[in-house]
Design a protein around this motif. Sequence first.
Motif, mmCIF file in Angstrom:
data_model
loop_
_atom_site.group_PDB
_atom_site.id
_atom_site.type_symbol
_atom_site.label_atom_id
_atom_site.label_comp_id
_atom_site.label_asym_id
_atom_site.label_seq_id
_atom_site.Cartn_x
_atom_site.Cartn_y
_atom_site.Cartn_z
ATOM 1 N N VAL A 181 58.742 63.521 46.974
ATOM 2 C CA VAL A 181 57.470 63.066 47.542
ATOM 3 C C VAL A 181 56.345 63.874 46.929
ATOM 4 N N ARG A 182 55.304 63.175 46.495
ATOM 5 C CA ARG A 182 54.098 63.832 46.000
ATOM 6 C C ARG A 182 52.904 63.330 46.799
ATOM 7 N N ASN A 183 52.078 64.251 47.253
ATOM 8 C CA ASN A 183 50.832 63.890 47.923
ATOM 9 C C ASN A 183 49.660 64.271 47.033
ATOM 10 N N TYR A 184 48.661 63.408 46.978
ATOM 11 C CA TYR A 184 47.510 63.620 46.114
ATOM 12 C C TYR A 184 46.224 63.748 46.936
ATOM 13 N N HIS A 185 45.298 64.546 46.415
ATOM 14 C CA HIS A 185 43.945 64.567 46.946
ATOM 15 C C HIS A 185 43.111 63.610 46.100
ATOM 16 N N ASP A 186 42.692 62.511 46.695
ATOM 17 C CA ASP A 186 41.923 61.506 45.959
ATOM 18 C C ASP A 186 40.471 61.927 45.821
ATOM 19 N N SER A 187 39.906 61.692 44.642
ATOM 20 C CA SER A 187 38.491 61.986 44.416
ATOM 21 C C SER A 187 37.905 60.934 43.490
ATOM 22 N N PHE A 188 36.606 60.715 43.599
ATOM 23 C CA PHE A 188 35.909 59.749 42.754
ATOM 24 C C PHE A 188 34.650 60.399 42.189
ATOM 25 N N ARG A 189 34.552 60.408 40.860
ATOM 26 C CA ARG A 189 33.406 60.995 40.181
ATOM 27 C C ARG A 189 32.384 59.904 39.885
ATOM 28 N N GLN A 198 25.448 52.600 38.497
ATOM 29 C CA GLN A 198 26.313 53.641 39.034
ATOM 30 C C GLN A 198 27.720 53.094 39.249
ATOM 31 N N VAL A 199 28.713 53.823 38.716
ATOM 32 C CA VAL A 199 30.113 53.437 38.871
ATOM 33 C C VAL A 199 30.906 54.673 39.279
ATOM 34 N N TYR A 200 32.178 54.470 39.600
ATOM 35 C CA TYR A 200 33.021 55.565 40.059
ATOM 36 C C TYR A 200 34.284 55.636 39.205
ATOM 37 N N ARG A 201 34.681 56.860 38.907
ATOM 38 C CA ARG A 201 35.918 57.084 38.168
ATOM 39 C C ARG A 201 36.886 57.874 39.048
ATOM 40 N N TYR A 202 38.108 57.318 39.198
ATOM 41 C CA TYR A 202 39.091 57.943 40.079
ATOM 42 C C TYR A 202 39.738 59.153 39.415
ATOM 43 N N GLY A 203 40.022 60.147 40.222
ATOM 44 C CA GLY A 203 40.799 61.297 39.781
ATOM 45 C C GLY A 203 41.585 61.837 40.951
ATOM 46 N N GLY A 204 42.848 62.147 40.738
ATOM 47 C CA GLY A 204 43.678 62.647 41.831
ATOM 48 C C GLY A 204 44.445 63.883 41.410
ATOM 49 N N ASP A 205 44.450 64.897 42.275
ATOM 50 C CA ASP A 205 45.189 66.129 42.009
ATOM 51 C C ASP A 205 46.357 66.242 42.980
ATOM 52 N N ILE A 206 47.493 66.703 42.463
ATOM 53 C CA ILE A 206 48.643 66.925 43.332
ATOM 54 C C ILE A 206 48.339 68.099 44.263
ATOM 55 N N VAL A 207 48.458 67.871 45.563
ATOM 56 C CA VAL A 207 48.199 68.941 46.528
ATOM 57 C C VAL A 207 49.477 69.374 47.243
#
Length: 248
Positions: A181-189, A198-207
Amino acid sequence: MRILLSNDDGIHAKGIQTLCQALCHLADIYVVAPNQERSASSHGISLHRTIEVHELELPGAVKAYETSGTPVDCVKWALAMLHPTTPFDLVLSGINAGANLATDVLYSGTVAVAGEASLQGVKAMALSQVGPPFDFEPTVKALLAMLPKLLQLELPADTFLSVNFPPDPDPKNVRWTKLGVRNYHDSFRVELDESGQQVYRYGGDIVDEHGDGETDVTAIREGAITITPLRYRFTNEEYYGKMQSFKH
């Protein structure tokens, strides 16, 4: 033997080209892959737009085609248009530039290619390489050493394999694993497109990452090649059984 190759990194990606050239001495290789990167496309298909298909030359391939569609579009097209006259003995997806472990398999176009092939009754494996950096030569060497035994496996009709290779993989260090199982912290730049919109780019880090000695995330961290048998069955059988006694 005929092998179909596809991926989600695109037909010009080093992973699929290295795989094609390594296998062409063992089998007739056909390649059908996206014309550009389609990572994280999961099991998406093109319902509301047409798909362009163009034949091109690819070293090692008997035939090679690039499409404007998703990875699953590619394998669907290949099995509908090529498979009836030149049946494939095996579908290989990859080699993906990046691991596909734990819950990552839900988003992976690489895994979806193999999953779609298995749904259509063709033996299939998804191949992924931990990185960066991505040196596919050791991975191909390890795969070639493993392939004779993998080809002998009798897979259930609905089952396919997800194989992940660590850096400098040792074909003698292979573990059969289950998904972790991997959980991610979702973020949008926030970014601006070419028109200034204005647009958004997704980025997710494994937390958080969960796994015991039997999971892919643990085994790959310990330097093993992992092989995880997967199938598309989403029913929660335990809860379903429990609910049979529930009175509405």
